[in-house]
Design a protein around this motif. Structure first.
Motif, PDB file in Angstrom:
ATOM      1  N   PHE A 105       0.844  -1.195   0.000  1.00  0.00           N
ATOM      2  CA  PHE A 105       0.000   0.000   0.000  1.00  0.00           C
ATOM      3  C   PHE A 105       0.876   1.240   0.000  1.00  0.00           C
ATOM      4  N   GLU A 106       0.276   2.373  -0.428  1.00  0.00           N
ATOM      5  CA  GLU A 106       0.979   3.639  -0.525  1.00  0.00           C
ATOM      6  C   GLU A 106       0.233   4.706   0.278  1.00  0.00           C
ATOM      7  N   THR A 107       0.988   5.477   1.033  1.00  0.00           N
ATOM      8  CA  THR A 107       0.404   6.538   1.866  1.00  0.00           C
ATOM      9  C   THR A 107       1.315   7.758   1.856  1.00  0.00           C
ATOM     10  N   GLY A 108       0.863   8.798   2.558  1.00  0.00           N
ATOM     11  CA  GLY A 108       1.743   9.902   2.881  1.00  0.00           C
ATOM     12  C   GLY A 108       2.534   9.543   4.135  1.00  0.00           C
ATOM     13  N   ILE A 109       3.144  10.553   4.746  1.00  0.00           N
ATOM     14  CA  ILE A 109       3.939  10.348   5.961  1.00  0.00           C
ATOM     15  C   ILE A 109       3.038  10.395   7.197  1.00  0.00           C
ATOM     16  N   PHE A 110       3.321   9.521   8.158  1.00  0.00           N
ATOM     17  CA  PHE A 110       2.615   9.523   9.440  1.00  0.00           C
ATOM     18  C   PHE A 110       3.516  10.146  10.504  1.00  0.00           C
ATOM     19  N   HIS A 111       2.923  10.938  11.383  1.00  0.00           N
ATOM     20  CA  HIS A 111       3.697  11.672  12.385  1.00  0.00           C
ATOM     21  C   HIS A 111       3.560  11.105  13.794  1.00  0.00           C
ATOM     22  N   GLN A 112       2.446  10.427  14.066  1.00  0.00           N
ATOM     23  CA  GLN A 112       2.223   9.906  15.406  1.00  0.00           C
ATOM     24  C   GLN A 112       3.018   8.604  15.593  1.00  0.00           C
ATOM     25  N   PRO A 113       3.924   8.548  16.572  1.00  0.00           N
ATOM     26  CA  PRO A 113       4.752   7.352  16.773  1.00  0.00           C
ATOM     27  C   PRO A 113       3.936   6.085  16.999  1.00  0.00           C
ATOM     28  N   LYS A 140       4.095   2.780  14.562  1.00  0.00           N
ATOM     29  CA  LYS A 140       4.442   1.456  15.085  1.00  0.00           C
ATOM     30  C   LYS A 140       3.390   0.426  14.694  1.00  0.00           C
ATOM     31  N   LYS A 141       2.109   0.808  14.756  1.00  0.00           N
ATOM     32  CA  LYS A 141       1.034  -0.112  14.382  1.00  0.00           C
ATOM     33  C   LYS A 141       1.106  -0.468  12.902  1.00  0.00           C
ATOM     34  N   ILE A 142       1.431   0.529  12.070  1.00  0.00           N
ATOM     35  CA  ILE A 142       1.552   0.279  10.632  1.00  0.00           C
ATOM     36  C   ILE A 142       2.710  -0.677  10.354  1.00  0.00           C
ATOM     37  N   ARG A 143       3.818  -0.443  11.028  1.00  0.00           N
ATOM     38  CA  ARG A 143       4.985  -1.316  10.852  1.00  0.00           C
ATOM     39  C   ARG A 143       4.648  -2.757  11.257  1.00  0.00           C
ATOM     40  N   THR A 144       3.946  -2.908  12.366  1.00  0.00           N
ATOM     41  CA  THR A 144       3.562  -4.241  12.841  1.00  0.00           C
ATOM     42  C   THR A 144       2.621  -4.917  11.857  1.00  0.00           C
ATOM     43  N   LEU A 145       1.632  -4.179  11.362  1.00  0.00           N
ATOM     44  CA  LEU A 145       0.695  -4.733  10.380  1.00  0.00           C
ATOM     45  C   LEU A 145       1.426  -5.186   9.123  1.00  0.00           C
ATOM     46  N   ALA A 146       2.352  -4.356   8.657  1.00  0.00           N
ATOM     47  CA  ALA A 146       3.097  -4.691   7.442  1.00  0.00           C
ATOM     48  C   ALA A 146       3.922  -5.959   7.641  1.00  0.00           C
ATOM     49  N   GLN A 147       4.524  -6.088   8.810  1.00  0.00           N
ATOM     50  CA  GLN A 147       5.326  -7.277   9.089  1.00  0.00           C
ATOM     51  C   GLN A 147       4.452  -8.516   9.221  1.00  0.00           C
ATOM     52  N   GLN A 148       3.340  -8.386   9.920  1.00  0.00           N
ATOM     53  CA  GLN A 148       2.462  -9.532  10.146  1.00  0.00           C
ATOM     54  C   GLN A 148       1.853 -10.068   8.853  1.00  0.00           C
ATOM     55  N   HIS A 149       1.561  -9.147   7.922  1.00  0.00           N
ATOM     56  CA  HIS A 149       0.858  -9.539   6.700  1.00  0.00           C
ATOM     57  C   HIS A 149       1.755  -9.503   5.463  1.00  0.00           C
ATOM     58  N   ALA A 150       3.061  -9.358   5.677  1.00  0.00           N
ATOM     59  CA  ALA A 150       4.043  -9.348   4.582  1.00  0.00           C
ATOM     60  C   ALA A 150       3.680  -8.325   3.505  1.00  0.00           C
ATOM     61  N   LEU A 151       3.413  -7.098   3.941  1.00  0.00           N
ATOM     62  CA  LEU A 151       3.021  -6.023   3.029  1.00  0.00           C
ATOM     63  C   LEU A 151       4.180  -5.070   2.766  1.00  0.00           C
ATOM     64  N   ALA A 164      10.783   5.516   8.125  1.00  0.00           N
ATOM     65  CA  ALA A 164      11.406   4.283   8.612  1.00  0.00           C
ATOM     66  C   ALA A 164      10.631   3.699   9.783  1.00  0.00           C
ATOM     67  N   GLU A 165      10.021   4.551  10.589  1.00  0.00           N
ATOM     68  CA  GLU A 165       9.238   4.077  11.734  1.00  0.00           C
ATOM     69  C   GLU A 165       8.030   3.249  11.279  1.00  0.00           C
TER      70      GLU A 165
END
Length: 297
Positions: free
Chosen positions: A41-49, A53-64, A104-105
């Motif tokens: 998926f493609e997004t803009g930048i997220f500022h809330q840590p 972190k939730k996005i990073r976890t989702l991406a890792q869990q679902h190989a996105l 990167a976050e």
């Protein structure tokens, strides 16, 4: 050997009315993550840590695969990486470098941007020199993160967006020369801008193939005398040029080109912007079905 592709959802455009609401976008990503279709998926930048972190976890869990665009932030702050104003360009570079670390976050794999406006024939070389310096510095920040690359999307030079980085042949020559100083630099190919540059789609793909990291299937009206001329991220189909047949032609052409093998796979996404009046998830469905039909044509 045929190139491997994966379908990606351009959420920053498909859910454009929600783009500034990080919590709402997180809910969209959560729904996309559990779908059985998209692999990125493609997004803009997220500022809330916490959101990042939730996005990073989702991406890792679902190989996105996560792609993020600096463009929205830079435009919002009236910054320009290719400005002839050295002070503004420096400010823009520093901000872009800060945004690399925010991306990167989220576990971003492809950090994306565009150039600034084309200043015209006479000062273009100076603007290119400044933009090259900007890309090398941003690339150094990107290089700190394993698995992250930097991609530039060439836009149209003369028709609508009138950007510095535009025609494919010129862009490929410039990027190839810059590669030794920015080895993780790639090209985000966009059908609308190639068409608005009056280039042949297949020839553009062939020229750019060794650098391409993603494909955007984007529509545009190409006749200057027709209302809506230009790149407004319109829906696929007429009166634009991106019909089902054209989309299939792009994918089938790309399948037989020597795209970068080190990437493993190339993302393909429909770029269509929604409004407050749209049913956002119905638009997502329409784009998904259009992409599926083109994919298997």
């Amino acid at each position: 050997m045929a190139t491997t592709f994966y379908p990606s959802a351009h959420l920053a455009e498909l859910f454009f009315p929600l783009a500034s609401d990080e919590n709402a976008m997180l809910q969209v990503i959560e729904k996309i993550a559990i779908s059985d279709y998209y692999q990125g998926f493609e997004t803009g930048i997220f500022h809330q840590p916490t959101t990042a972190k939730k996005i990073r976890t989702l991406a890792q869990q679902h190989a996105l695969h996560v792609t993020q665009w600096l463009t929205f932030e830079l435009l919002k702050e009236q910054l320009n990486l290719s400005s002839l104003d050295a002070a503004l360009r420096e400010k823009s570079i520093r901000r872009a470098c800060e945004l690399v670390h925010l991306a990167a976050e989220c576990g971003t794999t492809k950090l994306s941007l565009v150039s600034g406006s084309d200043p015209g024939d006479a000062p273009r070389a100076e603007a290119m020199k400044g933009f090259s310096e900007a890309i090398v510095r941003i690339g150094e920040e990107v290089g700190q993160y394993e698995g992250m690359l930097l991609q530039i999307e060439p836009l149209d030079r003369f028709a609508h967006k009138c950007q510095l980085i535009g025609p494919t042949s010129e862009t490929v020559e410039w990027m190839t020369a810059l590669r030794p100083d920015c080895p993780k630099l790639y090209l985000a190919w966009d059908s609308a801008h190639v068409a608005l540059n009056q280039e042949d789609l297949a020839e553009s793909l062939r020229l750019a193939a060794p650098l391409i990291s993603q494909l955007h299937l984007a529509n545009a009206i190409l006749d200057p005398q027709t209302a809506g001329f230009g790149d407004y991220h319109m829906k696929f189909g007429e009166p634009g040029f991106l019909t089902q047949t054209t989309a299939a032609h792009i994918i089938n052409t790309a399948r037989h080109l020597p795209l970068p093998g080190e990437l493993g796979a190339i993302s393909v996404a429909i770029e269509m912007r929604t409004t407050d009046q749209d049913d956002l998830w119905d638009n997502e469905r329409q784009c998904r079905e259009f992409l599926q039909r083109a994919w298997h044509a």
